[in-house]
Design a protein around this motif. Structure first.
Motif, PDB file in Angstrom:
ATOM      1  N   VAL A  79       0.724  -1.282   0.020  1.00  0.00           N
ATOM      2  CA  VAL A  79      -0.104   0.034  -0.057  1.00  0.00           C
ATOM      3  C   VAL A  79       0.876   1.268  -0.041  1.00  0.00           C
ATOM      4  O   VAL A  79       0.506   2.198  -0.598  1.00  0.00           O
ATOM      5  CB  VAL A  79      -1.095   0.088   1.178  1.00  0.00           C
ATOM      6  N   THR A 138      -4.742   2.922  -1.883  1.00  0.00           N
ATOM      7  CA  THR A 138      -5.753   3.368  -0.948  1.00  0.00           C
ATOM      8  C   THR A 138      -6.719   1.831  -0.583  1.00  0.00           C
ATOM      9  O   THR A 138      -7.218   1.604  -1.778  1.00  0.00           O
ATOM     10  CB  THR A 138      -6.600   4.530  -1.126  1.00  0.00           C
ATOM     11  N   SER A 183      -9.774   0.009  -0.466  1.00  0.00           N
ATOM     12  CA  SER A 183     -11.319   0.384  -1.020  1.00  0.00           C
ATOM     13  C   SER A 183     -12.413  -0.448  -0.556  1.00  0.00           C
ATOM     14  O   SER A 183     -13.493  -0.140  -1.202  1.00  0.00           O
ATOM     15  CB  SER A 183     -11.224   1.212  -2.279  1.00  0.00           C
ATOM     16  N   VAL A 236      -8.382  -1.926  -4.094  1.00  0.00           N
ATOM     17  CA  VAL A 236      -7.576  -0.805  -3.820  1.00  0.00           C
ATOM     18  C   VAL A 236      -7.663   0.176  -4.771  1.00  0.00           C
ATOM     19  O   VAL A 236      -8.301   0.179  -6.027  1.00  0.00           O
ATOM     20  CB  VAL A 236      -5.858  -1.026  -3.545  1.00  0.00           C
ATOM     21  N   ARG A 268      -3.116   5.831  -6.929  1.00  0.00           N
ATOM     22  CA  ARG A 268      -3.069   7.472  -6.992  1.00  0.00           C
ATOM     23  C   ARG A 268      -3.739   8.049  -8.055  1.00  0.00           C
ATOM     24  O   ARG A 268      -4.290   9.307  -7.730  1.00  0.00           O
ATOM     25  CB  ARG A 268      -1.533   7.839  -6.763  1.00  0.00           C
TER      26      ARG A 268
END
Length: 296
Positions: A31, A37, A39, A53, A56
Motif C-alpha cells: 500500500v 488506498t 477501498s 484498492v 494514486r
C-alpha cells in the motif's frame, strides 16, 4: 491489524503459517510502495489474499498477495506475454514475493452464465487466443510435470484399494506416456475453468489466475470438461454432456482429438495421484465418470 479471510486461514494454517503471519506487514508495505488506498473488504482465493484498492491516479485495482511457489512465480510473466485483450492487466508486480497489482474486473465469472454450453463456447474462444502464444523462457515445462507423474505412479497407484482401479490408472499412465516425446511449447494456463474467466469493462471476458506451463494446448481441456458439474448432471446424461463439452472445445480450438484424449488422460491421472496421496483410496466418482465418457 487485518482480519484474514477464514478460507485462507483454513487452507494455509498448517502448510504456510509464516506466510499467513506476514500478510499484515506485506499489505502495509505494498500500500505504501505502490501508493494505494484500500477501498473494500479483504477477500481471498484458494491461495491468495485479494484486496480492493485505488491507485494514486484514481484507477481501481486489485492487490493480490500470495506465497512464492512454482505456480505463482511466473504468473505476471504469463499475463504480460499473452495478448492484452485476452487477460487481466498487470499494473505492478514484485517477482521476489509474487505480489501483483491487477486490473479490477467485474464480480462475475463464466460460472455465472446460466447456459453452460455458452460458457464453454466463450472459454474455448479464449483458449484459441491463448494457445497460439509460445511460452517464454523460464516457465515450467509440461514434459517435466508429466515425467514427475510417471515417476510417482509406482509409489502412489498401489495405495488405491481396488485392483481394477489400479489397472485403470496404469492405463492412464500409458496413454500420457505415448505423448511425452512431443510435449509442446505453447504458453499454457493450466487452470482454465469457468471461475478463472471474469467479466470486464474493456472486454466482455478476461482470463485470470494462470499457473503457467510450456506445453501442448490439449492439456488445457480437462478443467472445462468437468467444472460446472451440476450442469452436467442436470442434463440427465452425464456421459453425453461430457462428450458434448469436449466436442465443442475441439470444434472451436481445432485441437487434435487423439492428443486431447491423451493429455486429458494425463490430467485425470494427475488428479488421481493428488487425491490418493491426500488419503483417498478410491477414484473419485466424477473422475470415473469422465473416464467412462471419454476414455472407456
Amino acid at each position: 491489524m487485518i482480519e484474514i479471510p477464514a478460507k485462507l486461514i483454513r487452507n494455509h494454517s498448517k502448510s504456510s503459517p509464516e506466510w499467513l503471519a506476514s500478510l499484515p506487514a506485506a499489505l502495509d508495505r505494498y500500500v505504501d510502495e505502490w501508493k494505494l488506498t484500500v477501498s473494500g473488504d479483504l477477500m481471498s482465493g484458494e491461495a491468495s489474499l485479494i484486496v480492493p484498492v485505488v491507485r494514486r491516479d484514481g484507477t481501481e485495482a486489485i492487490l493480490k498477495l500470495q506465497s512464492v511457489n512454482d505456480e505463482s512465480e511466473s504468473e505476471a510473466l504469463a499475463l504480460r506475454t499473452w495478448n492484452h485483450d485476452d487477460v487481466v492487466e498487470v499494473y505492478e508486480d514484485d517477482p521476489e514475493t509474487s505480489t501483483l497489482l491487477l486490473e479490477r474486473l467485474q464480480p462475475r465469472t463464466l460460472d455465472d452464465l446460466p447456459d453452460a454450453m455458452e460458457a464453454t463456447q466463450i472459454l474455448a474462444e479464449l483458449l484459441t487466443h491463448l494457445m497460439v502464444v509460445p511460452a517464454p523462457t523460464g516457465v515450467r515445462r509440461l514434459s517435466d510435470i508429466a515425467a514427475g507423474m510417471i515417476d510417482d505412479a509406482p509409489r502412489v497407484i498401489p495405495m488405491l484399494a481396488d485392483p481394477a482401479e489400479q489397472a485403470l490408472t496404469w492405463r492412464l499412465v500409458a496413454q500420457m506416456t505415448e505423448l511425452l516425446p512431443e510435449p509442446g511449447d505453447r504458453l499454457l494456463h493450466w487452470d482454465l475453468h469457468y471461475y478463472n474467466v471474469m467479466a470486464a469493462k474493456r472486454q466482455p471476458w478476461l482470463v485470470i489466475d494462470p499457473k503457467p506451463l510450456a506445453g501442448d494446448p490439449a492439456f488445457e481441456l480437462m478443467p472445462a470438461v468437468w467444472n460446472r458439474w451440476d450442469d452436467l448432471v442436470a442434463t440427465g446424461d452425464v456421459s453425453q454432456a461430457i462428450r458434448d463439452r469436449l466436442d465443442l472445445m475441439l470444434d472451436v480450438t481445432g485441437i487434435d482429438r487423439d492428443r486431447a484424449l491423451g493429455w486429458t488422460a494425463g490430467r485425470i491421472l494427475q488428479n488421481i495421484l493428488w487425491f490418493t496421496e491426500d488419503g483417498d483410496t478410491r477414484i473419485e466418482a466424477e473422475l470415473k465418470a469422465v473416464i467412462d465418457a471419454l476414455l472407456a
